[in-house]
Every structure is written in C-alpha cells, then in structure tokens.
Motif scaffolding. Structure first.
Motif, mmCIF file in Angstrom:
data_model
loop_
_atom_site.group_PDB
_atom_site.id
_atom_site.type_symbol
_atom_site.label_atom_id
_atom_site.label_comp_id
_atom_site.label_asym_id
_atom_site.label_seq_id
_atom_site.Cartn_x
_atom_site.Cartn_y
_atom_site.Cartn_z
ATOM 1 N N ARG A 32 0.969 -1.282 -0.107
ATOM 2 C CA ARG A 32 0.040 0.042 -0.099
ATOM 3 C C ARG A 32 0.807 1.312 0.188
ATOM 4 N NH1 ARG A 32 -2.432 -1.392 4.011
ATOM 5 N NH2 ARG A 32 -1.421 -0.139 5.478
ATOM 6 N N GLU A 33 0.779 2.136 -0.833
ATOM 7 C CA GLU A 33 1.362 3.407 -0.852
ATOM 8 C C GLU A 33 1.427 4.225 0.476
ATOM 9 O OE1 GLU A 33 0.193 6.137 -3.894
ATOM 10 O OE2 GLU A 33 0.329 4.727 -5.825
ATOM 11 N N GLY A 34 2.693 4.372 0.598
ATOM 12 C CA GLY A 34 2.968 5.037 2.003
ATOM 13 C C GLY A 34 3.385 4.082 3.349
ATOM 14 N N SER A 35 3.098 2.881 2.775
ATOM 15 C CA SER A 35 3.349 1.841 3.931
ATOM 16 C C SER A 35 4.908 1.652 3.955
ATOM 17 C CB SER A 35 2.748 0.763 3.470
ATOM 18 O OG SER A 35 3.310 -0.119 2.441
ATOM 19 N N THR A 36 5.311 0.431 4.840
ATOM 20 C CA THR A 36 6.582 0.306 5.223
ATOM 21 C C THR A 36 6.927 -0.863 4.726
ATOM 22 O OG1 THR A 36 6.672 1.832 7.066
ATOM 23 C CG2 THR A 36 8.407 0.195 6.876
ATOM 24 N N LEU A 37 8.060 -1.356 3.901
ATOM 25 C CA LEU A 37 8.595 -2.501 3.527
ATOM 26 C C LEU A 37 9.722 -3.004 4.796
ATOM 27 C CD1 LEU A 37 9.374 -2.487 -0.178
ATOM 28 C CD2 LEU A 37 7.484 -3.448 0.848
ATOM 29 N N TYR A 38 9.761 -4.566 4.843
ATOM 30 C CA TYR A 38 10.491 -4.987 5.906
ATOM 31 C C TYR A 38 11.319 -6.128 5.304
ATOM 32 C CZ TYR A 38 12.441 -7.563 9.827
ATOM 33 O OH TYR A 38 13.333 -8.338 10.649
ATOM 34 N N LEU A 39 13.025 -5.702 5.534
ATOM 35 C CA LEU A 39 13.887 -6.740 4.906
ATOM 36 C C LEU A 39 14.676 -7.115 6.250
ATOM 37 C CD1 LEU A 39 15.011 -8.555 2.801
ATOM 38 C CD2 LEU A 39 16.426 -6.150 2.166
ATOM 39 N N GLY A 40 14.662 -8.316 6.687
ATOM 40 C CA GLY A 40 15.443 -8.625 7.784
ATOM 41 C C GLY A 40 16.010 -10.017 7.619
ATOM 42 N N LEU A 41 16.830 -10.166 8.661
ATOM 43 C CA LEU A 41 17.569 -11.554 8.775
ATOM 44 C C LEU A 41 17.793 -11.975 10.244
ATOM 45 C CD1 LEU A 41 20.807 -12.569 6.799
ATOM 46 C CD2 LEU A 41 20.800 -12.455 9.159
ATOM 47 N N ALA A 42 17.683 -13.316 10.496
ATOM 48 C CA ALA A 42 17.541 -14.023 11.545
ATOM 49 C C ALA A 42 18.436 -15.175 11.554
ATOM 50 C CB ALA A 42 16.151 -14.351 12.507
ATOM 51 N N VAL A 43 19.146 -15.500 12.611
ATOM 52 C CA VAL A 43 19.918 -16.668 12.700
ATOM 53 C C VAL A 43 19.388 -17.685 13.779
ATOM 54 C CG1 VAL A 43 22.251 -18.035 12.763
ATOM 55 C CG2 VAL A 43 22.009 -15.583 11.824
ATOM 56 N N SER A 44 19.349 -19.002 13.432
ATOM 57 C CA SER A 44 18.652 -19.984 14.355
ATOM 58 C C SER A 44 19.092 -21.354 14.024
ATOM 59 C CB SER A 44 17.159 -19.584 14.658
ATOM 60 O OG SER A 44 16.610 -20.591 15.589
ATOM 61 N N ASN A 45 19.838 -22.224 15.217
ATOM 62 C CA ASN A 45 19.845 -23.459 14.839
ATOM 63 C C ASN A 45 20.699 -23.693 13.661
ATOM 64 O OD1 ASN A 45 18.476 -24.173 17.327
ATOM 65 N ND2 ASN A 45 16.607 -24.277 16.339
ATOM 66 N N GLY A 46 21.620 -23.124 13.217
ATOM 67 C CA GLY A 46 22.615 -23.180 12.068
ATOM 68 C C GLY A 46 21.658 -22.752 10.823
ATOM 69 N N LYS A 47 20.829 -22.138 10.875
ATOM 70 C CA LYS A 47 20.017 -21.768 9.489
ATOM 71 C C LYS A 47 19.792 -20.197 9.594
ATOM 72 C CE LYS A 47 18.673 -25.274 7.134
ATOM 73 N NZ LYS A 47 18.700 -25.545 5.746
ATOM 74 N N VAL A 48 19.727 -19.498 8.433
ATOM 75 C CA VAL A 48 19.495 -18.291 8.335
ATOM 76 C C VAL A 48 18.276 -18.054 7.709
ATOM 77 C CG1 VAL A 48 20.196 -16.156 7.128
ATOM 78 C CG2 VAL A 48 22.014 -17.526 7.970
ATOM 79 N N PHE A 49 17.356 -17.099 8.543
ATOM 80 C CA PHE A 49 16.075 -16.951 7.977
ATOM 81 C C PHE A 49 15.887 -15.656 7.440
ATOM 82 C CE2 PHE A 49 15.894 -20.351 11.206
ATOM 83 C CZ PHE A 49 14.911 -20.979 10.453
ATOM 84 N N VAL A 50 15.545 -15.379 6.117
ATOM 85 C CA VAL A 50 15.592 -14.054 5.564
ATOM 86 C C VAL A 50 13.975 -13.733 5.141
ATOM 87 C CG1 VAL A 50 15.983 -12.534 3.417
ATOM 88 C CG2 VAL A 50 17.790 -14.304 4.313
#
Length: 479
Positions: free
Chosen positions: A388-406
C-alpha cells in the motif's frame, strides 16, 4: 495384422526369459542330482565291496591257518566241517586248492575235483605269500564272474596251497540295483518338484516384466494413468514396481505441468499480441484518429516490452533449470544491501519506507550468490509492487539452529488462504495483479521457488490483517 505381428516378438521375448530361467534352474538341479548320485553310488559300491572283501578275507585267513595246521599234521580230515561252517556264516564258498589249481576240498560239492585257473596277477600275489582279490570266473568253472579272495596256505615257511573265498557278485549287484532304483525314484520326485517350483517362479518373475512392457507401450501412446499392481513380497520386483509407479506419477505430473505451461504461455502471449495487432490495425486503417494515435502507440510499446520481458523471463527459467549450481560461502548481508540499493528508485516512486534489519557484520551462508541475490530481489520487488502506498517494507535476517532466515514483509491486501499455495505456480497472478499490474508476467515467485528447490531450502508465506511475509531459509557456511 500389424498389431498381431508386433505383439508376437514381444511374446517370444518373454517366453524366452521364462524358458531360459526355467531351463537353467532345471539343468542345475539335474546336474546336481547326477553328480551327487554318481558320487553316492561310487562311494557306496566301493564301501560295500570293501566290507565284503574284508569279511571274506578274514574268514579265508582263519580257514588258511586251520588248513596249515592240518597239513603240518599230515591230514585234512575235519577241514570240510570248518569250511562249511565258514561258508554258512559269510554266505561264501571256500575252495582249498594246491598250487596246481586242483580243488582238494570245497564247501561246494559240485566243484570237487575241478581244476581252476587263477588270474595271473592273483596267482603271483599268492605265490609271494600275499592276499589277493579279483573278480573272475576262475578259469570258467563259474558261468559269471564272482568276487574271489585268495589267501596262501603257508606251512613250514612255504606256500603249499591256496584258500579261496568265493562270493556271488549278483548279491552285491542286486543291492546296488536296489539303491539305484530308489535313487531314481527320489531323483524323479525332486526333479518334478524342482520343475514345478521353477516354472512357478519363472512365470511369477516374467509377469511383472510383461506388465511393465505393456505399461511402457501405453505411456508411449500418451496414457499416463496406467500403474503396476503392488507386490507384497520384499523382493526386487516389489521395489521395481514401486519405482515404476513413482516414475509414472512423475511423468503424469510432468505431462500435467507441460499442458498447463502451454496453456498459460498461450494465454500470456495472446493478450499482448492481440492488443498490439488490434491497435496497429486501428492506426493503419484510420479507425483511431491521428490525435489519439500517440496514446495507442504508447500502449503498443508497453505491450511489446511486456511481451519481450515474458519471453526473456521464460528463457531465464529455462537456463536456470539447466544451470549447474556453484555453491560457495558468501555474505548474505552484503547481497541484501545491494538489492536494497538497486530497488531504491522503485521503492521511492511508490512512496514506501524501508525497515531493514540487517546485521552490521557479515553472515556467511553456503549457496550460489547470484541466484540467492535474485531470490531476494524478486521477493522485494513483489513486496513493493503489492504494498500500500506510503506503507513500510521490511527486509530482515535472523539466525537460529544453524539456519539463516531471510524475511520480506509488506502491508497491503490480505492474500486469501486458498490462494497462498498457488503463489509459486508459473504465470499465477492474483486478480489485483491482472487489473492493475501490467508489467508482471507471473513468473517472479516461480523463479524464487525453483532456485530455493535447487538449494534444497524452504520458503513459507503468511498473510494476515493486510501483512504478508515471505520467509526463506539458507544454510550457514560450515554449519
């Protein structure tokens, strides 16, 4: 007629497999029985004859010693009773002869006074003071050959005569024939059972092959619904049946996807081509007035570019599917930053903000850097497109149990639950996409899933209260 001729060679092939298996099994069983039988008969005959010879020799030696004692006394009286007794005990006749072959005394009255001829080798052994055994007619005094044991009569250190123990060989032969008849009956029974079992096993093994050949012919005719029946036995045939059915399922699914792909490609190509052709004809024949031609030429240009993007993306997918992965450690955080920089103009044009949760340091993962960067780009582009125009996009990364979650998240319309499983299908676009997004070709998310499948990674989608999140996994390098 051609149908029958084509089936006949196949029948002969399976019949050959059956008969080869059957003949080999039956031949091995028959050869085994023959070898075992020959060995058994040779050993049993040799053993029985040896036992009979030992028995005859023992009694003949007793008679020889008694005769030697009587000879030393100058009389043979009383020997006949001894010979008759020995004959009754051993089922043999005893002959007491001088060195000239004259029968002096015998338990067989019909042979008294006869002159016998010892075989040369037997005579030499006896003259040398040794026992001897032969199968002979004794110079024709018997009609058929008999077993004969010769023991020298030694008196005063000299050989003065011979004691012969003679037995009818027909007794031993009859016993041997009895054994042979019993063996033949047993062998015939074993062979019959072996033939029946071999035939049953051969037919059972050839039947699945025949079914598989028939299924393969039907596959060639385009019928992918045929399946082999299951086999409960834990054998190679059962494994082959399961593998064949799995292959059939895969072929059926591939055929379904092929038809769906052709239908989707035809639809996606037809829309811009129809638009281009219609507006071009309208300009050429004057239906569209000159003052509106620029507007429609711009539409034709946009549709041409969209058609070009569609063809290019299809070629990219084809190359992607045939491309060999080049996995190597790389910094996924750096890739995420590069994607954000390349997407800056599109994000700004839609008036969107970005919340980037990317670690300042590096997070090293194992994979193909270019392909994973493409995954992040496609997901962020898709999120920006439907945000939606004017909203916020999120791009993040987390690490857990030998895996990376994007994770990539946007705020917009909620995706219906029944549509989420279809998001990664080729050419799938939501109704909103079809009405407002003229640039999309419905292949971006399909590319994402294809790349992640090649990396053996997973992607999940959630959409609730207008917030949609795509999260995919990567493996840490050295993890």
């Amino acid at each position: 007629m051609a149908e029958k001729e084509s089936k006949a060679p196949r029948f002969r092939r399976f019949r050959t497999i059956y008969w080869q298996n059957f003949t080999m099994t039956a031949g091995v069983v028959l050869l085994t029985l023959v070898l075992l039988g020959a060995s058994f008969f040779a050993l049993s005959y040799s053993y029985t004859r040896s036992e009979r010879e030992s028995e005859m020799r023992a009694k003949a030696e007793v008679v020889s010693r008694m005769v030697s004692a009587y000879v030393a006394g100058g009389s043979l009286s009383g020997i006949r009773e001894l010979a008759n007794f020995a004959a009754s005990v051993t089922d043999s006749n005893f002959l007491i002869c001088n060195l000239g072959g004259n029968v002096l005394l015998t338990s067989d009255a019909s042979l008294e006074g006869r002159v016998l001829v010892l075989p040369e080798g037997m005579a030499q052994s006896i003259l040398g003071g040794q026992d001897s055994f032969a199968r002979t007619t004794l110079g024709g005094i018997y009609e058929d050959a008999r077993f004969c044991v010769g023991v020298p009569i030694i008196s005063m250190g000299q050989t003065v005569g011979v004691v012969l123990a003679v037995a009818d060989a027909r007794t031993l032969t009859a016993m041997w024939h009895g054994f042979f008849s019993m063996f033949l009956m047993t062998s015939a029974t074993v062979l019959l059972l072996a033939f029946v079992v071999s035939a049953w096993l051969s037919m059972r093994q050839s039947r699945p092959i025949s079914e598989m050949a028939e299924a393969t012919r039907r596959f060639a005719d385009g019928n992918f619904d045929i399946r082999m029946r299951g086999y409960d036995d834990p054998t190679e045939i059962a494994e082959l049946s399961v593998s064949f059915n799995n292959m059939a399922d895969s072929l059926q699914e591939t055929e379904r996807q092929r038809r769906e792909f052709i239908a989707n490609v035809s639809h996606e190509l037809k829309t811009p081509m129809t638009t281009i052709a219609g507006y071009t004809d309208g300009i050429l024949d004057g239906t569209i007035p000159p003052e509106e031609q620029e507007q429609y030429l711009r539409i034709i240009s946009d549709e041409s570019r969209r058609l070009s993007r569609l063809v290019r993306r299809m070629l990219d997918i084809s190359q992607l599917q045939s491309r060999e992965l080049h996995k190597a450690p790389f910094d996924v955080c750096e890739s995420m930053r590069r994607v954000l920089i390349s997407m800056e103009k599109k994000i700004t044009d839609r008036g969107l903000d970005v919340n980037a949760n990317i670690p300042d340091g590096s997070v090293t993962v194992l994979g193909d850097n270019d392909l994973i960067t493409q995954v992040i780009y496609n997901l962020l582009e898709n999120a920006a497109k439907f945000a939606r125009e004017g909203s916020t996009l999120y791009l993040g990364l987390a690490v857990s149990n030998g895996k990376v979650f994007v994770s990539v998240r946007n705020e917009g319309d909620t995706i219906p639950a029944d549509e989420i499983p279809l998001l990664f299908e080729r050419f799938h676009k939501s109704d909103k996409s079809r009405s407002e997004d003229k640039d999309g070709v419905g292949l971006g998310l399909y590319v994402v899933r294809t790349i992640l499948d090649q990396h053996k990674e997973h992607i999940a989608v959630t959409s609730e209260d207008g917030v949609t999140t795509f999260t995919f996994t990567l493996s840490l390098a050295g993890g």
